[in-house]
Design a protein around this motif. Structure first.
Motif, PDB file in Angstrom:
ATOM      1  N   ALA A   1      19.844  -8.193  -8.265  1.00 27.49           N
ATOM      2  CA  ALA A   1      19.357  -9.005  -9.381  1.00 27.49           C
ATOM      3  C   ALA A   1      19.592  -8.320 -10.718  1.00 27.49           C
ATOM      4  CB  ALA A   1      17.868  -9.301  -9.193  1.00 27.49           C
ATOM      5  N   TRP A   2      19.310  -7.000 -10.794  1.00 31.95           N
ATOM      6  CA  TRP A   2      19.487  -6.281 -12.050  1.00 31.95           C
ATOM      7  C   TRP A   2      20.953  -6.276 -12.492  1.00 31.95           C
ATOM      8  CZ3 TRP A   2      15.910  -5.658 -15.347  1.00 31.95           C
ATOM      9  CH2 TRP A   2      14.601  -5.389 -14.962  1.00 31.95           C
ATOM     10  N   VAL A   3      21.843  -6.029 -11.563  1.00 29.17           N
ATOM     11  CA  VAL A   3      23.272  -6.014 -11.905  1.00 29.17           C
ATOM     12  C   VAL A   3      23.720  -7.390 -12.356  1.00 29.17           C
ATOM     13  CG1 VAL A   3      25.602  -5.749 -10.973  1.00 29.17           C
ATOM     14  CG2 VAL A   3      23.848  -4.059 -10.424  1.00 29.17           C
ATOM     15  N   ASN A   4      23.289  -8.431 -11.641  1.00 31.19           N
ATOM     16  CA  ASN A   4      23.686  -9.794 -11.991  1.00 31.19           C
ATOM     17  C   ASN A   4      23.244 -10.160 -13.404  1.00 31.19           C
ATOM     18  OD1 ASN A   4      22.713 -12.833 -12.148  1.00 31.19           O
ATOM     19  ND2 ASN A   4      24.397 -12.808 -10.686  1.00 31.19           N
ATOM     20  N   ILE A   5      21.969  -9.968 -13.701  1.00 32.91           N
ATOM     21  CA  ILE A   5      21.464 -10.398 -15.010  1.00 32.91           C
ATOM     22  C   ILE A   5      22.038  -9.541 -16.127  1.00 32.91           C
ATOM     23  CG2 ILE A   5      19.348  -8.991 -15.089  1.00 32.91           C
ATOM     24  CD1 ILE A   5      17.938 -11.591 -16.091  1.00 32.91           C
ATOM     25  N   ALA A   6      22.261  -8.234 -15.869  1.00 34.71           N
ATOM     26  CA  ALA A   6      22.838  -7.361 -16.894  1.00 34.71           C
ATOM     27  C   ALA A   6      24.267  -7.778 -17.222  1.00 34.71           C
ATOM     28  CB  ALA A   6      22.793  -5.908 -16.429  1.00 34.71           C
ATOM     29  N   VAL A   7      25.055  -8.053 -16.186  1.00 35.63           N
ATOM     30  CA  VAL A   7      26.449  -8.446 -16.397  1.00 35.63           C
ATOM     31  C   VAL A   7      26.530  -9.754 -17.170  1.00 35.63           C
ATOM     32  CG1 VAL A   7      28.545  -9.244 -15.230  1.00 35.63           C
ATOM     33  CG2 VAL A   7      27.380  -7.181 -14.428  1.00 35.63           C
ATOM     34  N   TRP A   8      25.711 -10.725 -16.801  1.00 39.43           N
ATOM     35  CA  TRP A   8      25.800 -12.032 -17.461  1.00 39.43           C
ATOM     36  C   TRP A   8      25.283 -11.988 -18.891  1.00 39.43           C
ATOM     37  CZ3 TRP A   8      28.980 -15.665 -16.399  1.00 39.43           C
ATOM     38  CH2 TRP A   8      29.448 -15.832 -15.087  1.00 39.43           C
ATOM     39  N   ILE A   9      24.296 -11.143 -19.167  1.00 38.01           N
ATOM     40  CA  ILE A   9      23.853 -10.993 -20.555  1.00 38.01           C
ATOM     41  C   ILE A   9      24.983 -10.418 -21.402  1.00 38.01           C
ATOM     42  CG2 ILE A   9      22.343  -9.669 -22.080  1.00 38.01           C
ATOM     43  CD1 ILE A   9      20.109 -10.021 -20.055  1.00 38.01           C
ATOM     44  N   VAL A  10      25.674  -9.417 -20.865  1.00 31.76           N
ATOM     45  CA  VAL A  10      26.818  -8.832 -21.578  1.00 31.76           C
ATOM     46  C   VAL A  10      27.895  -9.899 -21.811  1.00 31.76           C
ATOM     47  CG1 VAL A  10      28.725  -7.185 -21.400  1.00 31.76           C
ATOM     48  CG2 VAL A  10      26.400  -6.485 -20.787  1.00 31.76           C
ATOM     49  N   VAL A  11      28.159 -10.721 -20.801  1.00 33.13           N
ATOM     50  CA  VAL A  11      29.162 -11.780 -20.933  1.00 33.13           C
ATOM     51  C   VAL A  11      28.753 -12.773 -22.022  1.00 33.13           C
ATOM     52  CG1 VAL A  11      30.214 -13.765 -19.782  1.00 33.13           C
ATOM     53  CG2 VAL A  11      30.021 -11.576 -18.576  1.00 33.13           C
ATOM     54  N   PHE A  12      27.498 -13.229 -21.992  1.00 32.80           N
ATOM     55  CA  PHE A  12      27.045 -14.221 -22.966  1.00 32.80           C
ATOM     56  C   PHE A  12      27.047 -13.649 -24.389  1.00 32.80           C
ATOM     57  CE2 PHE A  12      24.266 -16.235 -19.418  1.00 32.80           C
ATOM     58  CZ  PHE A  12      25.367 -16.912 -18.951  1.00 32.80           C
ATOM     59  N   VAL A  13      26.521 -12.433 -24.543  1.00 31.21           N
ATOM     60  CA  VAL A  13      26.480 -11.821 -25.873  1.00 31.21           C
ATOM     61  C   VAL A  13      27.898 -11.541 -26.371  1.00 31.21           C
ATOM     62  CG1 VAL A  13      25.763  -9.787 -27.178  1.00 31.21           C
ATOM     63  CG2 VAL A  13      24.189 -10.814 -25.532  1.00 31.21           C
ATOM     64  N   GLY A  14      28.745 -11.035 -25.492  1.00 29.75           N
ATOM     65  CA  GLY A  14      30.131 -10.779 -25.877  1.00 29.75           C
ATOM     66  C   GLY A  14      30.853 -12.042 -26.306  1.00 29.75           C
TER      67      GLY A  14
ATOM     68  N   LEU B   1      26.870 -19.753   1.377  1.00 36.52           N
ATOM     69  CA  LEU B   1      26.944 -20.175  -0.025  1.00 36.52           C
ATOM     70  C   LEU B   1      26.171 -19.221  -0.927  1.00 36.52           C
ATOM     71  CD1 LEU B   1      26.550 -24.056   0.289  1.00 36.52           C
ATOM     72  CD2 LEU B   1      28.638 -22.750  -0.170  1.00 36.52           C
ATOM     73  N   LEU B   2      25.100 -18.640  -0.409  1.00 37.39           N
ATOM     74  CA  LEU B   2      24.349 -17.676  -1.203  1.00 37.39           C
ATOM     75  C   LEU B   2      25.209 -16.457  -1.533  1.00 37.39           C
ATOM     76  CD1 LEU B   2      21.691 -16.831  -2.518  1.00 37.39           C
ATOM     77  CD2 LEU B   2      20.991 -15.862  -0.313  1.00 37.39           C
ATOM     78  N   GLY B   3      26.144 -16.120  -0.639  1.00 38.74           N
ATOM     79  CA  GLY B   3      27.059 -15.020  -0.916  1.00 38.74           C
ATOM     80  C   GLY B   3      27.869 -15.266  -2.167  1.00 38.74           C
ATOM     81  N   ILE B   4      28.189 -16.540  -2.436  1.00 44.37           N
ATOM     82  CA  ILE B   4      28.883 -16.900  -3.679  1.00 44.37           C
ATOM     83  C   ILE B   4      27.880 -17.007  -4.827  1.00 44.37           C
ATOM     84  CG2 ILE B   4      30.308 -18.663  -4.804  1.00 44.37           C
ATOM     85  CD1 ILE B   4      31.331 -19.412  -1.995  1.00 44.37           C
ATOM     86  N   GLY B   5      26.715 -17.582  -4.518  1.00 43.85           N
ATOM     87  CA  GLY B   5      25.704 -17.786  -5.542  1.00 43.85           C
ATOM     88  C   GLY B   5      25.222 -16.512  -6.194  1.00 43.85           C
ATOM     89  N   ARG B   6      25.316 -15.387  -5.481  1.00 44.00           N
ATOM     90  CA  ARG B   6      24.871 -14.109  -6.051  1.00 44.00           C
ATOM     91  C   ARG B   6      25.686 -13.708  -7.279  1.00 44.00           C
ATOM     92  NH1 ARG B   6      24.589 -12.541  -0.312  1.00 44.00           N
ATOM     93  NH2 ARG B   6      22.391 -12.397   0.291  1.00 44.00           N
ATOM     94  N   PHE B   7      26.845 -14.314  -7.475  1.00 40.78           N
ATOM     95  CA  PHE B   7      27.683 -13.985  -8.625  1.00 40.78           C
ATOM     96  C   PHE B   7      27.502 -14.971  -9.784  1.00 40.78           C
ATOM     97  CE2 PHE B   7      29.757 -12.121  -4.931  1.00 40.78           C
ATOM     98  CZ  PHE B   7      30.042 -10.840  -5.363  1.00 40.78           C
ATOM     99  N   THR B   8      26.636 -15.958  -9.631  1.00 40.71           N
ATOM    100  CA  THR B   8      26.440 -16.967 -10.677  1.00 40.71           C
ATOM    101  C   THR B   8      25.308 -16.533 -11.616  1.00 40.71           C
ATOM    102  OG1 THR B   8      24.914 -18.248  -9.292  1.00 40.71           O
ATOM    103  CG2 THR B   8      27.265 -18.786  -9.153  1.00 40.71           C
ATOM    104  N   PRO B   9      25.255 -17.088 -12.839  1.00 42.64           N
ATOM    105  CA  PRO B   9      24.339 -16.576 -13.868  1.00 42.64           C
ATOM    106  C   PRO B   9      22.855 -16.641 -13.531  1.00 42.64           C
ATOM    107  CG  PRO B   9      26.048 -17.905 -14.882  1.00 42.64           C
ATOM    108  CD  PRO B   9      26.211 -18.068 -13.401  1.00 42.64           C
ATOM    109  N   MET B  10      22.401 -17.625 -12.762  1.00 40.96           N
ATOM    110  CA  MET B  10      20.964 -17.774 -12.564  1.00 40.96           C
ATOM    111  C   MET B  10      20.445 -17.075 -11.316  1.00 40.96           C
ATOM    112  SD  MET B  10      19.683 -21.415 -14.053  1.00 40.96           S
ATOM    113  CE  MET B  10      18.059 -20.708 -14.311  1.00 40.96           C
ATOM    114  N   TYR B  11      21.335 -16.477 -10.525  1.00 40.57           N
ATOM    115  CA  TYR B  11      20.859 -15.784  -9.331  1.00 40.57           C
ATOM    116  C   TYR B  11      19.947 -14.615  -9.703  1.00 40.57           C
ATOM    117  CZ  TYR B  11      20.615 -12.366  -5.626  1.00 40.57           C
ATOM    118  OH  TYR B  11      20.132 -11.441  -4.733  1.00 40.57           O
ATOM    119  N   GLY B  12      20.425 -13.740 -10.583  1.00 39.60           N
ATOM    120  CA  GLY B  12      19.634 -12.577 -10.964  1.00 39.60           C
ATOM    121  C   GLY B  12      18.337 -12.970 -11.651  1.00 39.60           C
ATOM    122  N   ALA B  13      18.395 -14.002 -12.498  1.00 45.13           N
ATOM    123  CA  ALA B  13      17.201 -14.442 -13.214  1.00 45.13           C
ATOM    124  C   ALA B  13      16.134 -14.951 -12.248  1.00 45.13           C
ATOM    125  CB  ALA B  13      17.573 -15.527 -14.224  1.00 45.13           C
ATOM    126  N   GLN B  14      16.541 -15.780 -11.277  1.00 45.79           N
ATOM    127  CA  GLN B  14      15.533 -16.305 -10.343  1.00 45.79           C
ATOM    128  C   GLN B  14      15.017 -15.225  -9.407  1.00 45.79           C
ATOM    129  OE1 GLN B  14      15.712 -16.851  -6.851  1.00 45.79           O
ATOM    130  NE2 GLN B  14      17.823 -16.201  -6.521  1.00 45.79           N
TER     131      GLN B  14
END
Length: 264
Positions: free
Chosen positions: A238-251, A197-210
């Motif tokens: 973590a860096w890729v995850n949080i960067a991608v989700w910030i771009v998604v949210f801001v976009g 499940l963590l393999g899927i969780g790595r693509f969710t918004p809070m993985y990189g943040a935590q």
């Protein structure tokens, strides 16, 4: 001649931000979900558990749980603050502010301070609770973990804005704040996920943040539910995850803002 950032103007900005924050005292539901609930979760899943005493990288597992709950608390506070701003502007508060001497840059700073304070206070409350109970870390880990948790929580304000603009409803802010619980579970914040499940969780918004918030203590270790207690994840995950989700949210915020302006 006064400069755009002259002291009187900045003092006015701070006064408006302080006035805006005073309203939080009347919002007991937000206070409970952003401060009370994360503290309860930490006590239940960290301070009261025997595994919380397990030593780990100069600290213990209770500290890992504490950082995760603090991130959840800060993200909930940021989402609630940002979502409320959008809802109030839609209700006409923005037009009222346009009649005041406050300039757009002043409102922008005041809104950022509002989101930052609403994120920092819950994080501080959880960290203080952890320090008074079972959480244990080295002094530098305490300071770095606090700062990284704050930095990782504040960007979720863009998520709150996007939700408030996407679903124009009185309950939007509550829905957005509540959805952080689901994102936290999916991102391995609350309870250790199975490795699959963590393999899927790595693509969710809070993985990189935590992962970044816990890095001063964990150094990339992720708690999992299995024979192994921890597995190692590289920092770039973590860096890729949080960067991608910030771009998604801001976009999403930019696109939804353009949509609302076109409708006006």
């Amino acid at each position: 001649m006064s400069t755009p950032m002259s002291a009187p103007n900045f003092a006015t900005t701070l006064r408006y931000a302080g006035h805006d924050l005073k309203r939080l005292r009347r919002d007991l539901a937000t206070l409970f979900f952003s401060i009370g609930l994360p503290i309860i979760f930490y006590i239940l899943f960290g301070a009261m558990q025997e595994y919380g005493d397990i030593d780990f990288n100069g600290g213990n597992v209770a500290a890992m749980v504490m950082i995760g709950m603090a991130l959840y608390a800060g993200a909930t506070g940021a989402v609630g603050a940002a979502g409320s701003m959008v809802a109030e502007n839609r209700a006409g508060w923005g037009r009222q502010l346009a009649l005041t001497p406050l300039r757009p840059w002043q409102l922008g700073i005041a809104h950022f301070l509002n989101i930052a304070v609403r994120a920092i206070l819950p994080i501080a409350a959880v960290f203080i609770t952890g320090a008074l109970t079972k959480a244990n870390m080295q002094p530098d880990q305490w300071s770095l973990a606090f700062l990284s948790t704050v930095v990782c929580a504040i960007p979720f304000g863009f998520y709150g804005m996007a939700c408030a603009m996407l679903i124009p409803s009185e309950n939007t802010v509550s829905i957005a704040s509540s959805s952080i619980v689901i994102l936290a579970f999916a991102g391995n914040v609350f309870m250790p996920l199975k490795e699959s499940l963590l393999g899927i969780g790595r693509f969710t918004p809070m993985y990189g943040a935590q992962a970044l918030a816990r890095w001063p203590l964990s150094e990339g270790a992720q708690m999992i539910n299995g024979q192994q207690l921890f597995i190692e994840d590289p920092l770039w995950y973590a860096w890729v995850n949080i960067a991608v989700w910030i771009v998604v949210f801001v976009g999403a915020c930019v696109l939804l803002h353009k949509r609302d302006r076109n409708r006006a």
